[in-house]
Motif scaffolding. Sequence first.
Motif, PDB file in Angstrom:
ATOM      1  N   ILE A 262       0.871  -1.171   0.000  1.00 53.54           N
ATOM      2  CA  ILE A 262       0.000   0.000   0.000  1.00 53.54           C
ATOM      3  C   ILE A 262       0.911   1.225   0.000  1.00 53.54           C
ATOM      4  CG2 ILE A 262      -1.765   1.318   1.215  1.00 53.54           C
ATOM      5  CD1 ILE A 262      -2.702  -1.291   2.507  1.00 53.54           C
ATOM      6  N   VAL A 263       0.803   2.031  -1.034  1.00 47.88           N
ATOM      7  CA  VAL A 263       1.672   3.201  -1.181  1.00 47.88           C
ATOM      8  C   VAL A 263       0.813   4.435  -1.444  1.00 47.88           C
ATOM      9  CG1 VAL A 263       3.538   4.269  -2.488  1.00 47.88           C
ATOM     10  CG2 VAL A 263       3.574   1.798  -2.059  1.00 47.88           C
ATOM     11  N   ILE A 264       1.083   5.490  -0.695  1.00 42.12           N
ATOM     12  CA  ILE A 264       0.438   6.780  -0.922  1.00 42.12           C
ATOM     13  C   ILE A 264       1.504   7.730  -1.452  1.00 42.12           C
ATOM     14  CG2 ILE A 264      -0.759   8.733   0.136  1.00 42.12           C
ATOM     15  CD1 ILE A 264      -1.771   6.788   2.278  1.00 42.12           C
ATOM     16  N   SER A 265       1.335   8.183  -2.680  1.00 40.87           N
ATOM     17  CA  SER A 265       2.295   9.098  -3.290  1.00 40.87           C
ATOM     18  C   SER A 265       1.803  10.531  -3.127  1.00 40.87           C
ATOM     19  CB  SER A 265       2.470   8.771  -4.777  1.00 40.87           C
ATOM     20  OG  SER A 265       3.015   7.476  -4.940  1.00 40.87           O
ATOM     21  N   LEU A 266       2.617  11.344  -2.491  1.00 41.89           N
ATOM     22  CA  LEU A 266       2.240  12.724  -2.237  1.00 41.89           C
ATOM     23  C   LEU A 266       2.535  13.591  -3.453  1.00 41.89           C
ATOM     24  CD1 LEU A 266       3.619  13.151   1.395  1.00 41.89           C
ATOM     25  CD2 LEU A 266       1.472  12.132   0.629  1.00 41.89           C
ATOM     26  N   PRO A 267       1.811  14.691  -3.628  1.00 48.00           N
ATOM     27  CA  PRO A 267       2.083  15.595  -4.751  1.00 48.00           C
ATOM     28  C   PRO A 267       3.531  16.092  -4.717  1.00 48.00           C
ATOM     29  CG  PRO A 267       0.009  16.168  -3.686  1.00 48.00           C
ATOM     30  CD  PRO A 267       0.670  15.150  -2.807  1.00 48.00           C
ATOM     31  N   LYS A 268       4.140  16.260  -5.895  1.00 52.65           N
ATOM     32  CA  LYS A 268       5.539  16.648  -5.972  1.00 52.65           C
ATOM     33  C   LYS A 268       5.797  17.987  -5.301  1.00 52.65           C
ATOM     34  CE  LYS A 268       6.693  14.082 -10.171  1.00 52.65           C
ATOM     35  NZ  LYS A 268       7.174  14.167 -11.578  1.00 52.65           N
ATOM     36  N   GLU A 269       4.844  18.893  -5.383  1.00 53.44           N
ATOM     37  CA  GLU A 269       5.061  20.240  -4.847  1.00 53.44           C
ATOM     38  C   GLU A 269       4.827  20.328  -3.340  1.00 53.44           C
ATOM     39  OE1 GLU A 269       0.749  19.941  -6.169  1.00 53.44           O
ATOM     40  OE2 GLU A 269       2.720  19.316  -6.933  1.00 53.44           O
ATOM     41  N   SER A 270       4.387  19.238  -2.731  1.00 48.30           N
ATOM     42  CA  SER A 270       4.109  19.270  -1.291  1.00 48.30           C
ATOM     43  C   SER A 270       5.401  19.118  -0.493  1.00 48.30           C
ATOM     44  CB  SER A 270       3.127  18.163  -0.906  1.00 48.30           C
ATOM     45  OG  SER A 270       3.695  16.888  -1.115  1.00 48.30           O
ATOM     46  N   ARG A 271       5.364  19.594   0.736  1.00 48.56           N
ATOM     47  CA  ARG A 271       6.489  19.458   1.662  1.00 48.56           C
ATOM     48  C   ARG A 271       5.939  18.940   2.986  1.00 48.56           C
ATOM     49  NH1 ARG A 271       9.035  25.182   2.085  1.00 48.56           N
ATOM     50  NH2 ARG A 271       9.915  24.166   3.917  1.00 48.56           N
ATOM     51  N   SER A 272       6.251  17.691   3.288  1.00 47.24           N
ATOM     52  CA  SER A 272       5.678  17.062   4.477  1.00 47.24           C
ATOM     53  C   SER A 272       6.742  16.243   5.192  1.00 47.24           C
ATOM     54  CB  SER A 272       4.509  16.148   4.091  1.00 47.24           C
ATOM     55  OG  SER A 272       3.538  16.847   3.336  1.00 47.24           O
ATOM     56  N   SER A 273       6.719  16.294   6.508  1.00 45.70           N
ATOM     57  CA  SER A 273       7.642  15.480   7.295  1.00 45.70           C
ATOM     58  C   SER A 273       6.922  14.659   8.351  1.00 45.70           C
ATOM     59  CB  SER A 273       8.699  16.370   7.962  1.00 45.70           C
ATOM     60  OG  SER A 273       8.077  17.341   8.784  1.00 45.70           O
ATOM     61  N   THR A 274       5.601  14.818   8.477  1.00 43.67           N
ATOM     62  CA  THR A 274       4.803  14.054   9.436  1.00 43.67           C
ATOM     63  C   THR A 274       3.454  13.711   8.805  1.00 43.67           C
ATOM     64  OG1 THR A 274       3.680  15.953  10.458  1.00 43.67           O
ATOM     65  CG2 THR A 274       5.864  15.390  11.309  1.00 43.67           C
ATOM     66  N   PHE A 275       2.699  12.861   9.488  1.00 40.05           N
ATOM     67  CA  PHE A 275       1.362  12.502   9.000  1.00 40.05           C
ATOM     68  C   PHE A 275       0.624  11.798  10.125  1.00 40.05           C
ATOM     69  CE2 PHE A 275       3.774   8.692   8.583  1.00 40.05           C
ATOM     70  CZ  PHE A 275       2.888   7.624   8.643  1.00 40.05           C
ATOM     71  N   CYS A 276      -0.653  11.525   9.911  1.00 43.24           N
ATOM     72  CA  CYS A 276      -1.396  10.669  10.840  1.00 43.24           C
ATOM     73  C   CYS A 276      -2.354   9.791  10.042  1.00 43.24           C
ATOM     74  CB  CYS A 276      -2.138  11.485  11.901  1.00 43.24           C
ATOM     75  SG  CYS A 276      -3.679  12.232  11.348  1.00 43.24           S
ATOM     76  N   ILE A 277      -2.756   8.700  10.654  1.00 47.23           N
ATOM     77  CA  ILE A 277      -3.699   7.765  10.045  1.00 47.23           C
ATOM     78  C   ILE A 277      -5.017   7.822  10.819  1.00 47.23           C
ATOM     79  CG2 ILE A 277      -4.211   5.337   9.544  1.00 47.23           C
ATOM     80  CD1 ILE A 277      -2.057   6.544   7.750  1.00 47.23           C
ATOM     81  N   ASP A 278      -6.096   8.064  10.099  1.00 43.86           N
ATOM     82  CA  ASP A 278      -7.448   8.047  10.654  1.00 43.86           C
ATOM     83  C   ASP A 278      -8.074   6.704  10.287  1.00 43.86           C
ATOM     84  OD1 ASP A 278     -10.059   8.505  11.441  1.00 43.86           O
ATOM     85  OD2 ASP A 278     -10.535   9.773   9.703  1.00 43.86           O
ATOM     86  N   GLU A 279      -7.960   5.748  11.211  1.00 39.79           N
ATOM     87  CA  GLU A 279      -8.457   4.397  10.912  1.00 39.79           C
ATOM     88  C   GLU A 279      -9.962   4.377  10.709  1.00 39.79           C
ATOM     89  OE1 GLU A 279      -7.047   0.815  12.816  1.00 39.79           O
ATOM     90  OE2 GLU A 279      -5.561   2.024  13.909  1.00 39.79           O
TER      91      GLU A 279
END
Length: 735
Positions: A262-279
């Motif tokens: 399972i892979v989530i590809s982020l937009p190229k122009e985005s800048r992210s270093s954290t995330f969360c999962i909403d189960e």
Amino acid sequence: MIRQLILFFPLLINCYDSDSTVSDEVEPIDKTFKEYTTSWIGNDGGTQMTHIPHDMLNLYVSNDGLAATVCQWDEGGSNVVVFKNGEILSVPEGSGTGGWGRFSERYVALDKKYTYQLLSQNGCDGANKDNNKNGLPQYPDCNDESLWRTVRRYEINTGKGAPFKNGYGYNGDMLIVCHGEQRKMGGLAITDNDLFVAVSKSNSSMKDSIFIFDKASMTKKNRFALDFMPDDIHADSKGLLWCLSDNKIITVSQKDGSNKNIVISLPKESRSSTFCIDENGQRALIPNCGVDMDILIFKNIYNNPRQDVSFGVKGGVFAKERNFIQGEAGPLRFSGPRGVGIDENGNIYVANQFIGGGRGTSLECYNEKSKKLIWKKEGLIFTATAAFSKTDKNIVYSPEKIHRYENTDKGVRQDKLIGYTLNPFKFKNDERGIKDGAFITSSFTSQINGKDFLFVSDMYGGMIEGYRFDREKEGYIGIPFLNMYNGDPDKDYPIKSWVDRNGNSIKEDNEIENVKEPNQYSMSFCADVNGNIWRGTRNKGFMLWRQKGLNENDIPVYDKCHLFRLPQGITDSKRIWYDTEKDELFLAGFSDKYPDKQDTWWCMGSTIVKLKDFLKRVDSGDTDVQNWKPDMAVYIPFNIEDGSKKDYTNAKAFTVCGDYIFVAIAREGFVTVYDRINGKYIGKLKPGKEVNEQSGWSDFNYTLNVKHNSDDSYSIFNEENAFGKVIKYDIKKFD
């Protein structure tokens, strides 16, 4: 280590003579004014335990709505803060900022009892060889190989360390994950039973890894290798470990690290270093610090992840939309999303650290369905002062923000955040937004032809940048038009003085003047009310770029730089202040009477001299200031650094307003006051009970701004770097 108020009262020295002669007597005085109030701006909390940290690099939100922020450094020690319903529940003790060798990483997690933080512990700062109550070392040895990479555990409600049987550290609450400066920790995840820590390899023969620990016993259960090093990780209840790496979120098995495809590809122009999962919603939420400044949402993540609508105004605080202008603060207008979380009631939490180089934070909670703001908490950059607008009595400027305040409700926060004056996406040469650029701290405001101009300088007064405003085109965003930096005569580097002419805010060759650098160790770039630029060059004199009016693009025009020699009575110019209304120039530094016996580089000096009718005399042709005799000399406390702490009463900064000279003392946060006519010492202000009588050090060279109000009272802004605010004193009478 937190730099707290030190209860050491200065002996304040005053020697003066209105005829420019001075007395040899030194009179010790210690008088504190009684009738004044201490308030502040820029932070929702005014004390150590209530202030909002100046950095937020990650966020963890539990199902029941507890929110924990984390950063690698907060001067006031709030590297981790736990919030409940918009109020601070606890501040874990000793959670970093370098005190006793402890350095916070940018990862935190919560369960129902504990706060968990990734933290490094070295043995070189206040360490000892003692064992703790578990019979285990309190500190590692002092070398890079012995450094501990740990999970530290705290009681969630109190912030007290929560020791366990095999715990290391002074309190027995540290779980050692690995050793060595070369190993890095890249994420912390939690389930009901386990802790997961991402650890980097230290050499080519190793692989990046996930370490798994049992929460109940705080012992190691397992370890598996990864082919990549995560930036952040999240463990769900379905046995998956979600790993953010290289602008993708990849899933592996919590048991053995096998790829779950399972892979989530982020937009190229985005800048992210954290995330969360909403189960519950089968979604991933990613804070985007790119130009869109929003929360990216991917739905159907367990089957076919695809991007959904984002949360927040696209463009964030820089968007022009509805009734908002560029830079204006408001609901859903994020200023630099760094962390995101969601609770079981459908509330989204967003931790912002302003996208500019100086940082400054907010933590916001929204009902996702209604998009209604439930609560918001704000903090200021690490260390700053604020300057009063010259066109609006209730507007003040900190280095990157605009605040509105009213002189009511003394003893609490007095301002409301209006907006931001920096957009690093549009004005890429703005010094405030350049990565690893000058750390901007000082603010100066000027009025030219009825228009406001903002100038800022760095901690050591070694540069200055100016901004103009065009509300219709750019909203609250300051448009850079001036930049000057110290040169280096040893390397034949000049001062590069750039002033925009055509209004495009781009440095062009025909707009840059190279000025010969007499001394690169200047610490005093500043601007006066008329927009003139001043700079001291220590023993080489002082410089003036004189403002001559606005051009057709409403940009100030400056005369060629003029270098003046020092007047009698002072041997170097370390700080400058010019009163445009009275045409009086004040120089601060050392003198033959009270010299510096060593290079106390950070100190303002021992002597302030006043020169009346300065520009009037210069315009008359009397430009050889070396022949001038000061109209007044004030001698202020100065002691060399010899370990006695007497230097704590040295001056760091000063300003002049109304009838008085105001001096910021280096360590205690005190402001001493002198009569500007005769130099007589009058008394001092110190942080009041409203802020627990605490203040951090004065860490930069122009910490003070003062306003003489229409009712003859004074409002005084002074830097307060320990707990992320600007202190404001209001006083009616100096007696």
